[in-house]
Design a protein around this motif. Structure first.
Motif, short mmCIF file in Angstrom:
data_model
loop_
_atom_site.label_atom_id
_atom_site.label_comp_id
_atom_site.label_asym_id
_atom_site.label_seq_id
_atom_site.Cartn_x
_atom_site.Cartn_y
_atom_site.Cartn_z
N ARG A 1 -12.96 -6.90 -8.89
CA ARG A 1 -12.40 -5.79 -9.86
C ARG A 1 -10.78 -5.61 -9.95
NH1 ARG A 1 -17.78 -1.99 -10.46
NH2 ARG A 1 -19.21 -3.71 -9.82
N VAL A 2 -10.30 -6.76 -9.99
CA VAL A 2 -8.65 -6.51 -10.14
C VAL A 2 -8.23 -6.77 -11.63
CG1 VAL A 2 -8.17 -6.82 -7.56
CG2 VAL A 2 -8.34 -8.69 -9.44
N GLY B 1 -19.46 -1.98 -15.34
CA GLY B 1 -19.78 -0.36 -16.09
C GLY B 1 -18.83 -0.33 -17.16
N ASN B 2 -18.21 -1.42 -17.72
CA ASN B 2 -17.26 -1.21 -18.98
C ASN B 2 -18.13 -1.16 -20.16
OD1 ASN B 2 -15.12 -1.41 -17.50
ND2 ASN B 2 -14.66 -3.73 -17.71
N VAL B 3 -19.32 -1.48 -20.17
CA VAL B 3 -20.36 -1.45 -21.39
C VAL B 3 -21.52 -0.72 -20.81
CG1 VAL B 3 -19.23 -2.99 -22.61
CG2 VAL B 3 -21.50 -3.44 -21.46
N ASP B 4 -22.40 -0.10 -21.63
CA ASP B 4 -23.49 0.64 -21.18
C ASP B 4 -24.69 -0.01 -21.56
OD1 ASP B 4 -21.90 2.99 -20.11
OD2 ASP B 4 -21.60 3.17 -22.23
N ILE B 5 -24.68 -0.67 -22.85
CA ILE B 5 -26.12 -1.55 -23.41
C ILE B 5 -25.52 -2.58 -23.72
CG2 ILE B 5 -27.70 -1.40 -25.10
CD1 ILE B 5 -27.65 1.72 -25.15
N ILE B 6 -26.21 -3.82 -23.50
CA ILE B 6 -26.07 -5.02 -23.85
C ILE B 6 -27.26 -5.66 -24.18
CG2 ILE B 6 -23.88 -5.58 -22.27
CD1 ILE B 6 -25.63 -7.37 -20.76
N ALA B 7 -27.26 -6.47 -25.75
CA ALA B 7 -28.40 -7.11 -26.28
C ALA B 7 -28.41 -8.65 -25.78
CB ALA B 7 -28.13 -6.84 -27.77
N ILE C 1 -15.84 -18.53 -16.44
CA ILE C 1 -16.92 -17.58 -15.96
C ILE C 1 -16.79 -17.36 -14.44
CG2 ILE C 1 -19.40 -17.66 -15.36
CD1 ILE C 1 -19.77 -18.83 -18.37
N LEU C 2 -16.12 -18.43 -13.68
CA LEU C 2 -16.01 -18.28 -12.34
C LEU C 2 -14.75 -17.11 -12.07
CD1 LEU C 2 -15.74 -21.50 -10.26
CD2 LEU C 2 -17.60 -19.67 -10.02
N LEU C 3 -13.80 -17.25 -12.85
CA LEU C 3 -12.79 -16.24 -12.71
C LEU C 3 -13.37 -14.72 -12.94
CD1 LEU C 3 -9.61 -18.03 -14.48
CD2 LEU C 3 -9.95 -17.57 -12.10
N ILE C 4 -14.09 -14.77 -13.95
CA ILE C 4 -14.92 -13.22 -14.29
C ILE C 4 -15.61 -12.93 -13.20
CG2 ILE C 4 -16.31 -12.37 -15.61
CD1 ILE C 4 -15.43 -13.89 -18.00
N LEU C 5 -16.40 -13.66 -12.61
CA LEU C 5 -16.99 -13.36 -11.40
C LEU C 5 -16.34 -12.92 -10.57
CD1 LEU C 5 -20.33 -15.89 -11.53
CD2 LEU C 5 -20.14 -13.27 -12.21
N LEU C 6 -15.26 -13.60 -10.13
CA LEU C 6 -14.47 -13.47 -8.77
C LEU C 6 -13.54 -12.13 -9.21
CD1 LEU C 6 -13.66 -14.40 -5.87
CD2 LEU C 6 -11.84 -15.68 -7.09
N LEU C 7 -12.61 -12.58 -10.12
CA LEU C 7 -11.49 -11.25 -10.27
C LEU C 7 -11.98 -9.97 -11.01
CD1 LEU C 7 -8.62 -13.86 -11.29
CD2 LEU C 7 -9.09 -12.71 -9.02
N GLY C 8 -13.14 -10.36 -11.86
CA GLY C 8 -13.52 -9.11 -12.47
C GLY C 8 -14.59 -8.60 -11.89
N PRO D 1 -18.97 -12.81 -27.50
CA PRO D 1 -19.84 -13.81 -27.75
C PRO D 1 -20.70 -14.66 -26.77
CG PRO D 1 -17.73 -14.40 -28.24
CD PRO D 1 -17.69 -12.95 -27.82
N GLU D 2 -20.02 -14.30 -25.59
CA GLU D 2 -20.57 -15.04 -24.10
C GLU D 2 -21.46 -14.31 -23.40
OE1 GLU D 2 -20.41 -18.34 -23.12
OE2 GLU D 2 -21.80 -17.76 -21.34
N ALA D 3 -22.78 -14.81 -23.19
CA ALA D 3 -23.82 -13.82 -22.36
C ALA D 3 -23.36 -13.62 -21.18
CB ALA D 3 -25.16 -14.58 -22.53
N ALA D 4 -22.82 -14.74 -20.51
CA ALA D 4 -22.49 -14.14 -18.93
C ALA D 4 -21.35 -13.06 -18.97
CB ALA D 4 -21.65 -15.57 -18.37
N THR D 5 -20.32 -13.18 -20.15
CA THR D 5 -19.19 -12.12 -19.93
C THR D 5 -19.79 -10.77 -20.22
OG1 THR D 5 -18.09 -14.13 -21.02
CG2 THR D 5 -17.07 -11.62 -21.01
N ARG D 6 -20.92 -10.87 -21.32
CA ARG D 6 -21.49 -9.37 -21.54
C ARG D 6 -22.07 -8.78 -20.16
NH1 ARG D 6 -23.51 -11.77 -26.36
NH2 ARG D 6 -25.58 -12.25 -25.32
N VAL D 7 -22.86 -9.64 -19.48
CA VAL D 7 -23.60 -9.48 -18.27
C VAL D 7 -22.60 -8.90 -17.36
CG1 VAL D 7 -24.72 -10.19 -16.23
CG2 VAL D 7 -25.59 -10.81 -18.58
N ALA D 8 -21.38 -9.52 -17.07
CA ALA D 8 -20.34 -9.26 -16.22
C ALA D 8 -19.55 -8.00 -16.53
CB ALA D 8 -19.17 -10.46 -16.19
N GLU D 9 -19.63 -7.68 -17.89
CA GLU D 9 -18.95 -6.23 -18.34
C GLU D 9 -19.96 -5.13 -18.04
OE1 GLU D 9 -15.94 -5.68 -18.82
OE2 GLU D 9 -15.10 -6.77 -20.56
#
Lengths: 300, 567
Positions: A154-155, B301-307, A143-150, B289-297
């Motif tokens: 945004r790389v 701006g890679n996704v428009d709607i997340i549940a 999750i840290l990597l996602i927050l930092l790099l993603g 599956p991971e909520a934190a990843t959905r939020v990040a996406e």
């Protein structure tokens, strides 16, 4: 030949255990129909899926079909279970290879340098780095990597598959743990080798330092590393559940965990079968490679 | 020993072979893997097309073509066929859900994320709008001839994506698949058959009218038809039901373009949809599956709607300039069931009321759900017809709870078991722990068990629950009768409570299709269960969506995310 036979017995044993355990702990029909269903509709579906047979009959049917290459149809997806596993196996293979490649590329140099600069600041720094790598939980690092790099920089793409860039974050996350143990193993094995007589001989012959380290010492020191690598490879091929879920990476581990929660028995069995075959094969290969790396090892 | 050694290749050459094979494998698999990615395929397509153009020109100008050139042409032909399915960039909507759909056969699943996708490809007979009213879809009108006979008039001029026509024969075929056992030779029982147990027979009246005969009065059936997605008859007869699992054919506003399992599923709009073409051309569903990843996406701006945005992240997301948090009260209601069959103490209404007074529901809503839940008086969500806006709640009153316990003879409280299934309902584990703590303060010592959902569900099917059990019940019919009948009627598999007065009201409601009278009876039943307190009443869920601000779309209480409703 004897080893091959025992390998087959291991695989059959593993599938039998999984078969029984998975069936004891729940029923896919309950999970599919939900809390609202009636006993009649439950019984009808259970019959259609063959789940109303005694468990030993179910297992025999499974074994006979498995020998014919038929692992049944997924209860949830309605397509052959083996097809689901094979669709995801390439993804897992790519991730595994990238992870191992990354771990080897970073860990072995760290291990060698730490061993050469034994008990210096460099050695301590290397070991602290590996300590940290070993103790960071993968979901947190991911999750840290996602927050930092993603998100911040945004790389890199955050989740899914498609381009080589999609592999980077999952591979870093997965290799962090493995990297640490590999570096420590390389270091200790290297230290041991450097104290051997033949290294002193090589140095005394006046060979170049790098030649002594790379051609003489490293080769011997890598034998235990190869063993660990082989086992890690097999382990990773079984899927990395947490990492795959964080990065929504469609590998075998994610499939397996979803199948277990839904009690999708055919998929669970297909995954277990494929993974146990890979583990057994990896062990066989490591054993065979041994005899060549170290001619003193022989199997009767 | 020595003899066998001489047969083997020497160590060095063996290692070379092994190394070479491994390297080959790696390169091969990596190459094969990336060939599947759309970007690379695009590049290959461009390259091979140029090549093909050259080759064709060569073929035209030079009569004698070489073998290699011919091969290029065939290869290109194949690649081009795959690529014609990829249109140029168009307005598209990307939706991230927690899981991938399981199958494209609508009758063989019952999971919301799968339904969300399937409602784009197929149409249902009727629709239930946000106020819970029935709206026509493939059925344009309906009449109860008597409580056991329901006539449907069907929409004309509707075609499946394969050209097949929708008519009474197709409609009857669909309902005959749902009976127990199915009235179609060779058809397996479906997962959703549980909802159609009252369907006895389906008659075709004429080309666009069917009659459903029920074995007992069932006013819920019409609302169940909201979830009956209509499959084609001829297509299934020609290809078998199994074909639907991966190659769906429906009358819905979208067609399946591509499904890479576990990665994404792409739909394209049907230009000649009977309801008019959708505003969004392409819809992509991604399982994350991971909520934190959905939020990040969503943030990048890679996704428009997340549940299913976690309540604690909702505020953070809402603060972002181009992201909106949109919420809707859900049809899912949470409560603590009381097992009056095995635990004698719970047969005393004073004890059941005491448990209700002992739980501070508002505090749970505030702290566990960050306000994203809505208190309910009983089992009835706020937008169901018999809901009374002036309804009362059990206020938090530990002193009164203690008094009621003392009146019932338990001045010093008692010990009790409670369970909550893990991993199924949002916030359930945390809420159950909080409730256990609150009960402790009035002297009821709770031992909390947290079985995995599959294990717990198996137990409930054997009619086993502990004295107290947390559950959240989704009722897609928008009629509280479904919940009352399943959860509180005597002798139902999922009921651990018995009250003849309540049974009589439920049975009466079933026999009374007239909406006004029907709702009046349900109102009476709800008043009765409020007094009797067979459960600890908690809250209804509020679904939280994260949405790209540019997307015009409002969430629905039934958890469906429909691109057809978006702009």
């Amino acid at each position: 030949m004897k080893r091959l036979l025992s390998a087959i017995i291991v695989i059959i044993g593993v599938t039998a255990i999984i078969f029984i355990i998975s069936r004891l702990s729940g029923d896919p029909v309950d999970l599919m129909l939900g809390l609202e269903a009636t006993p009649e509709s439950r019984a009808a579906l259970r019959h259609a899926l063959g789940l109303d047979q005694p468990i030993h009959i179910q297992y025999l049917i499974f074994l006979v079909n498995a020998f014919k290459g038929d692992f049944g149809v997924s209860i949830r997806h309605g397509v052959p279970a083996m097809q689901l596993v094979l669709e995801r196996l390439p993804n897992t293979l790519v991730l595994t290879l990238a992870t191992i490649g990354l771990a080897v590329a970073v860990a072995i140099p760290i291990g060698i340098v730490s061993a050469l600069k034994h008990n210096t600041v460099i050695d301590y720094a290397g070991m602290v780095f590996t300590f940290v790598g070993q103790s960071i939980p993968s979901f947190w690092l991911g999750i840290l990597l996602i927050l930092l790099l993603g998100v911040r920089l945004r790389v890199l793409p955050i989740s899914g598959i498609g381009t080589p860039a999609h592999i980077v974050m999952p591979a870093i996350t997965l290799s962090s743990f493995m990297l640490a143990s590999l570096a420590r193993l390389t270091r200790s094995s290297m230290l041991e080798t450097l104290n051997r007589d033949y290294i002193r001989t090589a140095k005394a012959k006046g060979l170049r330092y790098s030649t002594v380290i790379i051609r003489h010492a490293l080769r011997t020191a890598l034998i235990p590393v190869v063993t660990v690598l082989g086992l890690q490879f097999a382990g990773l091929m079984g899927g990395a559940v947490i990492t795959e879920q964080i990065f929504a990476y469609p590998g075998v581990g994610w499939l397996a965990i979803a199948a277990i929660y839904a009690r999708d028995f055919p998929v669970v069995q297909a995954v277990v079968f494929v993974v146990s075959v890979i583990v057994v094969l990896a062990n066989l290969i490591v054993d065979v490679v041994y005899t060549y790396l170290d001619p003193r090892i022989r199997y009767g | 020993m020595t003899g066998s050694e001489s047969v083997k290749p020497d160590r060095r050459s063996f290692l070379k072979i092994v190394g070479g094979t491994l390297a080959g494998l790696v390169i091969g698999s990596v190459a094969g893997y990336y060939l599947r990615s759309p970007e690379i395929r695009e590049i290959i397509r461009t390259v091979t097309q140029t090549e093909a153009a050259k080759t064709i020109t060569q073929t035209l100008t030079v009569p004698a073509t070489t073998v290699t050139q011919t091969t290029t042409v065939t290869q290109t032909a194949r690649v081009t066929v795959v690529q014609t399915a990829t249109p140029a960039a168009r307005p598209r909507l990307t939706i991230a859900q927690g899981v991938d759909p399981t199958t494209m056969d609508p009758d063989m699943q019952s999971e919301t994320p799968t339904f969300v996708v399937l409602f784009h490809i197929y149409d249902s007979f009727v629709e239930i709008d946000r106020e819970g009213k029935l709206v026509p879809r493939l059925a344009i009108s309906w009449t109860y001839q008597d409580p056991r006979t329901l006539d449907l008039e069907l929409r004309r001029g509707v075609k499946f994506s394969n050209g097949e026509e929708f008519n009474a024969e197709v409609a009857a075929f669909n309902l005959r698949r749902m009976t127990t056992p199915p009235q179609i030779p060779g058809a397996k029982p479906t997962v959703l058959a549980r909802d159609y147990l009252t369907v006895q027979d389906v008659e075709i009246l004429d080309n666009y009218r069917i009659r459903i005969k029920m074995n007992k009065s069932d006013p819920l059936l019409l609302r169940i038809l909201k979830s009956k997605l209509v499959i084609p008859k001829k297509y299934v007869e020609e290809n078998g039901f199994d074909m639907l699992a991966t190659k769906p054919v429906g009358t819905g506003p979208y067609i399946l373009k591509e499904w890479i399992k576990g990665d994404h599923l792409t739909l394209v709009k049907k230009v000649d949809y009977w309801g008019g073409p959708a505003a969004i051309d392409e819809v992509v569903f991604r399982p994350i599956p991971e909520a934190a990843t959905r939020v990040a996406e969503l943030r990048v701006g890679n996704v428009d709607i997340i549940a299913n945005v976690p309540p604690d992240q909702a505020a953070v997301l809402d603060a972002e300039p181009n992201i909106d948090i949109r919420t809707v009260p859900s049809v899912r209601v949470a409560f603590i069931m009381m097992n009056t069959e095995t635990n004698e103490k719970l047969r005393d209404p004073r004890i059941r009321q005491a448990l209700n007074y002992a739980v501070d529901v508002n505090s749970i809503i505030k702290h566990v759900f960050q306000g994203y839940a809505k208190r309910v008086s009983t089992l009835c969500p706020s937008f169901f017809a018999p809901y009374d806006p002036n309804t009362k709640f059990y206020e938090y009153n530990p002193a009164k709870a203690k008094q009621l316990l003392a009146d019932a003879g338990y001045k010093d409280g008692f010990e009790i078991d409670m369970e909550v299934a893990r991993g199924r309902w949002l916030g359930a584990e945390a809420a159950a722990e909080a409730i256990a703590g609150m009960l402790n303060t009035v002297g009821i010592k709770v031992t909390l068990y947290t079985p995995e959902f599959g294990v717990w569900a198996k137990g409930t099917q054997e009619h086993k629950i502990r004295s107290l059990a947390y559950a959240a019940w989704g009722n897609p019919t928008f009629n509280v009768l479904q919940s009352l009948n399943a959860l509180l009627h005597s002798n139902r598999p999922f009921s651990w409570y018995s009250n003849p007065a309540l049974d009589a009201l439920i049975d009466e409601a079933f026999d009374t299709p007239d909406p006004e009278k029907h709702n009046a009876i349900l109102r009476q039943a709800l008043d009765l269960i409020f007094e009797e307190a067979p459960y600890i009443f908690l809250y209804q869920h509020v679904d939280i969506y994260g949405v790209n601000s540019q997307v015009v779309w409002q969430p629905r209480p039934d958890e469906l995310m429909l691109a057809y409703e978006a702009k």
